[in-house]
Write a protein that holds these residues in place. Structure first.
Motif, PDB file in Angstrom:
ATOM      1  N   ILE A   1     -64.905   7.181 -13.186  1.00 51.35           N
ATOM      2  CA  ILE A   1     -64.887   7.516 -14.502  1.00 51.35           C
ATOM      3  C   ILE A   1     -66.111   8.575 -15.019  1.00 51.35           C
ATOM      4  CG2 ILE A   1     -64.371   7.012 -17.026  1.00 51.35           C
ATOM      5  CD1 ILE A   1     -62.978   4.261 -16.023  1.00 51.35           C
ATOM      6  N   ASN A   2     -67.451   8.054 -14.588  1.00 51.24           N
ATOM      7  CA  ASN A   2     -68.367   8.872 -14.971  1.00 51.24           C
ATOM      8  C   ASN A   2     -68.395   9.755 -14.240  1.00 51.24           C
ATOM      9  OD1 ASN A   2     -69.358   6.739 -16.692  1.00 51.24           O
ATOM     10  ND2 ASN A   2     -70.418   5.795 -14.970  1.00 51.24           N
ATOM     11  N   ILE A   3     -68.280   9.895 -13.113  1.00 52.07           N
ATOM     12  CA  ILE A   3     -68.155  11.250 -12.144  1.00 52.07           C
ATOM     13  C   ILE A   3     -67.220  12.332 -12.736  1.00 52.07           C
ATOM     14  CG2 ILE A   3     -67.775  12.394  -9.813  1.00 52.07           C
ATOM     15  CD1 ILE A   3     -68.937   9.511  -8.777  1.00 52.07           C
ATOM     16  N   LEU A   4     -65.998  11.823 -12.942  1.00 54.78           N
ATOM     17  CA  LEU A   4     -64.906  12.601 -13.406  1.00 54.78           C
ATOM     18  C   LEU A   4     -65.139  13.321 -14.820  1.00 54.78           C
ATOM     19  CD1 LEU A   4     -61.788  10.961 -12.061  1.00 54.78           C
ATOM     20  CD2 LEU A   4     -62.902  12.706 -11.055  1.00 54.78           C
ATOM     21  N   THR A   5     -65.658  12.546 -15.721  1.00 51.66           N
ATOM     22  CA  THR A   5     -65.977  13.052 -17.200  1.00 51.66           C
ATOM     23  C   THR A   5     -66.901  14.086 -17.110  1.00 51.66           C
ATOM     24  OG1 THR A   5     -67.427  10.955 -17.449  1.00 51.66           O
ATOM     25  CG2 THR A   5     -65.203  10.954 -18.285  1.00 51.66           C
ATOM     26  N   LYS A   6     -67.812  13.929 -15.980  1.00 53.61           N
ATOM     27  CA  LYS A   6     -69.085  14.985 -15.949  1.00 53.61           C
ATOM     28  C   LYS A   6     -68.492  16.371 -15.355  1.00 53.61           C
ATOM     29  CE  LYS A   6     -72.681  11.792 -15.430  1.00 53.61           C
ATOM     30  NZ  LYS A   6     -73.739  11.212 -14.481  1.00 53.61           N
ATOM     31  N   GLY A   7     -67.109  16.399 -14.897  1.00 50.00           N
ATOM     32  CA  GLY A   7     -66.712  18.011 -14.760  1.00 50.00           C
ATOM     33  C   GLY A   7     -66.161  17.883 -13.266  1.00 50.00           C
ATOM     34  N   LEU A   8     -66.378  16.957 -12.606  1.00 49.24           N
ATOM     35  CA  LEU A   8     -65.978  17.031 -11.095  1.00 49.24           C
ATOM     36  C   LEU A   8     -64.457  17.182 -10.920  1.00 49.24           C
ATOM     37  CD1 LEU A   8     -66.950  16.882  -7.982  1.00 49.24           C
ATOM     38  CD2 LEU A   8     -66.706  14.477  -8.142  1.00 49.24           C
ATOM     39  N   GLU A   9     -63.885  18.129 -10.249  1.00 49.97           N
ATOM     40  CA  GLU A   9     -62.626  18.306 -10.093  1.00 49.97           C
ATOM     41  C   GLU A   9     -61.835  17.283  -9.236  1.00 49.97           C
ATOM     42  OE1 GLU A   9     -64.484  20.589  -9.772  1.00 49.97           O
ATOM     43  OE2 GLU A   9     -64.014  22.499 -10.453  1.00 49.97           O
ATOM     44  N   ARG A  10     -60.842  16.401  -9.457  1.00 44.16           N
ATOM     45  CA  ARG A  10     -60.326  15.417  -8.808  1.00 44.16           C
ATOM     46  C   ARG A  10     -59.975  15.585  -7.439  1.00 44.16           C
ATOM     47  NH1 ARG A  10     -56.696  11.250 -12.279  1.00 44.16           N
ATOM     48  NH2 ARG A  10     -57.956  11.167 -14.156  1.00 44.16           N
ATOM     49  N   TRP A  11     -59.543  17.093  -7.079  1.00 41.36           N
ATOM     50  CA  TRP A  11     -59.351  17.119  -5.528  1.00 41.36           C
ATOM     51  C   TRP A  11     -60.588  16.960  -4.804  1.00 41.36           C
ATOM     52  CZ3 TRP A  11     -61.542  21.193  -3.252  1.00 41.36           C
ATOM     53  CH2 TRP A  11     -62.200  21.994  -3.772  1.00 41.36           C
ATOM     54  N   LYS A  12     -61.757  17.253  -5.453  1.00 37.93           N
ATOM     55  CA  LYS A  12     -62.949  17.176  -4.519  1.00 37.93           C
ATOM     56  C   LYS A  12     -63.120  15.665  -4.074  1.00 37.93           C
ATOM     57  CE  LYS A  12     -64.809  21.491  -6.435  1.00 37.93           C
ATOM     58  NZ  LYS A  12     -66.261  21.953  -7.371  1.00 37.93           N
ATOM     59  N   VAL A  13     -62.962  14.783  -4.995  1.00 41.53           N
ATOM     60  CA  VAL A  13     -62.961  13.452  -4.632  1.00 41.53           C
ATOM     61  C   VAL A  13     -62.094  13.062  -3.242  1.00 41.53           C
ATOM     62  CG1 VAL A  13     -62.946  11.231  -5.417  1.00 41.53           C
ATOM     63  CG2 VAL A  13     -63.478  12.842  -6.980  1.00 41.53           C
ATOM     64  N   ILE A  14     -60.905  13.291  -3.525  1.00 43.52           N
ATOM     65  CA  ILE A  14     -60.334  13.256  -1.974  1.00 43.52           C
ATOM     66  C   ILE A  14     -60.613  14.091  -0.903  1.00 43.52           C
ATOM     67  CG2 ILE A  14     -58.098  13.435  -1.242  1.00 43.52           C
ATOM     68  CD1 ILE A  14     -58.100  11.373  -3.173  1.00 43.52           C
TER      69      ILE A  14
ATOM     70  N   SER B   1     -51.715  12.540  -1.664  1.00 44.66           N
ATOM     71  CA  SER B   1     -52.944  11.994  -1.957  1.00 44.66           C
ATOM     72  C   SER B   1     -53.451  12.577  -3.240  1.00 44.66           C
ATOM     73  CB  SER B   1     -54.067  11.550  -0.907  1.00 44.66           C
ATOM     74  OG  SER B   1     -53.511  10.908  -0.047  1.00 44.66           O
ATOM     75  N   LEU B   2     -53.693  13.927  -2.905  1.00 41.55           N
ATOM     76  CA  LEU B   2     -54.160  14.708  -4.024  1.00 41.55           C
ATOM     77  C   LEU B   2     -53.340  14.884  -5.169  1.00 41.55           C
ATOM     78  CD1 LEU B   2     -55.318  17.952  -1.798  1.00 41.55           C
ATOM     79  CD2 LEU B   2     -56.529  16.274  -3.032  1.00 41.55           C
ATOM     80  N   VAL B   3     -51.959  15.045  -5.102  1.00 40.29           N
ATOM     81  CA  VAL B   3     -50.983  15.178  -6.116  1.00 40.29           C
ATOM     82  C   VAL B   3     -51.058  13.590  -6.993  1.00 40.29           C
ATOM     83  CG1 VAL B   3     -48.579  15.150  -6.745  1.00 40.29           C
ATOM     84  CG2 VAL B   3     -49.563  16.578  -4.887  1.00 40.29           C
ATOM     85  N   ILE B   4     -51.172  12.555  -6.393  1.00 39.34           N
ATOM     86  CA  ILE B   4     -51.051  11.164  -6.997  1.00 39.34           C
ATOM     87  C   ILE B   4     -52.545  10.994  -7.674  1.00 39.34           C
ATOM     88  CG2 ILE B   4     -50.730   8.766  -6.483  1.00 39.34           C
ATOM     89  CD1 ILE B   4     -49.129   9.400  -4.094  1.00 39.34           C
ATOM     90  N   PHE B   5     -53.303  11.370  -6.940  1.00 40.48           N
ATOM     91  CA  PHE B   5     -54.739  11.037  -7.500  1.00 40.48           C
ATOM     92  C   PHE B   5     -55.093  11.664  -8.735  1.00 40.48           C
ATOM     93  CE2 PHE B   5     -59.436  11.392  -7.787  1.00 40.48           C
ATOM     94  CZ  PHE B   5     -59.639  10.120  -7.585  1.00 40.48           C
ATOM     95  N   ASN B   6     -54.324  13.134  -8.689  1.00 44.18           N
ATOM     96  CA  ASN B   6     -54.631  13.905  -9.751  1.00 44.18           C
ATOM     97  C   ASN B   6     -53.974  13.580 -11.274  1.00 44.18           C
ATOM     98  OD1 ASN B   6     -55.343  16.541 -11.294  1.00 44.18           O
ATOM     99  ND2 ASN B   6     -53.652  17.191 -11.144  1.00 44.18           N
ATOM    100  N   LYS B   7     -52.858  12.755 -11.111  1.00 40.79           N
ATOM    101  CA  LYS B   7     -52.187  12.212 -12.231  1.00 40.79           C
ATOM    102  C   LYS B   7     -52.515  10.779 -12.440  1.00 40.79           C
ATOM    103  CE  LYS B   7     -47.969  15.005 -11.143  1.00 40.79           C
ATOM    104  NZ  LYS B   7     -46.593  14.940 -11.112  1.00 40.79           N
ATOM    105  N   LYS B   8     -53.310  10.254 -11.539  1.00 40.45           N
ATOM    106  CA  LYS B   8     -53.885   8.442 -11.702  1.00 40.45           C
ATOM    107  C   LYS B   8     -54.505   8.551 -12.913  1.00 40.45           C
ATOM    108  CE  LYS B   8     -54.982   4.845  -8.782  1.00 40.45           C
ATOM    109  NZ  LYS B   8     -53.709   4.449  -8.287  1.00 40.45           N
ATOM    110  N   ALA B   9     -54.150   7.273 -13.725  1.00 45.92           N
ATOM    111  CA  ALA B   9     -54.936   6.915 -14.862  1.00 45.92           C
ATOM    112  C   ALA B   9     -56.047   6.079 -14.297  1.00 45.92           C
ATOM    113  CB  ALA B   9     -54.004   6.370 -15.843  1.00 45.92           C
ATOM    114  N   PHE B  10     -57.243   5.912 -15.142  1.00 46.96           N
ATOM    115  CA  PHE B  10     -58.472   5.024 -14.794  1.00 46.96           C
ATOM    116  C   PHE B  10     -58.525   4.155 -16.136  1.00 46.96           C
ATOM    117  CE2 PHE B  10     -59.044   8.428 -11.846  1.00 46.96           C
ATOM    118  CZ  PHE B  10     -59.081   7.769 -10.661  1.00 46.96           C
TER     119      PHE B  10
END
Length: 256
Positions: free
Chosen positions: A103-116, A247-256
């Motif tokens: 949550i902290n990482i994504l709120t700082k602007g890191l795109e979700r696809w980069k996590v995967i 994985s990219l598609v599902i993670f992009n829509k995943k709620a935390f």
């Protein structure tokens, strides 16, 4: 791309700090040593058991041990190395869910696809180090004790098993986006593998399944040829890409 590089660096440091890198490297070295070791002591073990076998009406002839015996052990032990790898890496995303660090990482602007992608790069890099380390250790011991030249397509055969490991990594990523616990990821990967393994018992389709790559030991014995695995390789690559894409598609829509 700086954020992706920074996240990969962070994941690499976490791999070192958690001890997973050291643990997997040690296990890989042990497996690499164990392959020629088991081959070397096989005649001694059979001699120790000769009296018991003789009482059962079985006789032991002279056992020939060479590089092929050691490489046979390599292919027998690799599935166990894969299981250990899957278990250790099954929490690569689920631990982030439980700790809430994403949550902290994504709120700082890191795109979700980069996590995967970063997680995929870390696991592929780790698998590459561990697998080929095990291969090199076995190769060097075989070179010392025997002659590796009696084996055909040695590196190519090992590359097929390596590719199977990449396929499992893609499944780990997909399972990690579907489930929130490492147990769910292990169950998912194990379930998919069991389905593929059962399907491989059907002769008409076995050459198209990723599990066929684990049988590449036959390349070393020249009972099969590289061209026999072309369909398997293409299907494995395609399903791996599809798994990462999902994985990219599902993670992009995943709620935390």
């Amino acid at each position: 791309m700086k954020s992706l590089y920074a996240f990969v660096k962070k994941e690499s440091l976490e791999l070192i700090r958690s001890g997973k890198l050291v643990l997997l490297v040690i296990i890989s070295c042990l497996f690499g040593i164990m392959n020629p070791f088991i081959a070397k002591i096989t005649p001694w073990l059979m001699e120790m058991m000769s009296d018991q076998l003789a009482e059962s009406g079985m006789s032991i002839t002279t056992i020939k041990v060479d590089a092929i015996t050691s490489w046979t052990q390599f292919y027998k032990n690799v599935p166990l190395l894969l299981i250990i790898f899957v278990i250790i890496m099954s929490g690569i995303l689920t631990n982030e869910y439980q700790k809430g660090t994403l949550i902290n990482i994504l709120t700082k602007g890191l795109e979700r696809w980069k996590v995967i992608i970063a997680k995929a790069m870390i696991m592929i890099g780790l698998w590459t180090i561990c697998y080929w380390l095990c291969f090199v250790v076995t190769y060097l011991y075989n070179l010392y004790f025997w002659d590796n030249q009696i084996v055909s397509h040695m590196v190519l055969g090992a590359s097929y098993v390596y590719l199977f490991g990449i396929w499992l990594i893609a499944l780990i990523l997909l399972g990690s986006t579907l489930f929130r616990t490492s147990y769910g990821v292990i169950g998912f990967v194990g379930g998919v593998f069991m389905i593929v393994y059962i399907l491989s018992m059907v002769p008409q389709i076995q050459e198209y399944l990723p599990s066929q790559l684990l049988n590449s030991m036959s390349l070393l014995l020249s009972t099969t040829y590289p061209s026999d695995y072309l369909a398997t390789i293409l299907i494995t690559l395609l399903t791996s890409i599809m798994s990462i894409g999902l994985s990219l598609v599902i993670f992009n829509k995943k709620a935390f």
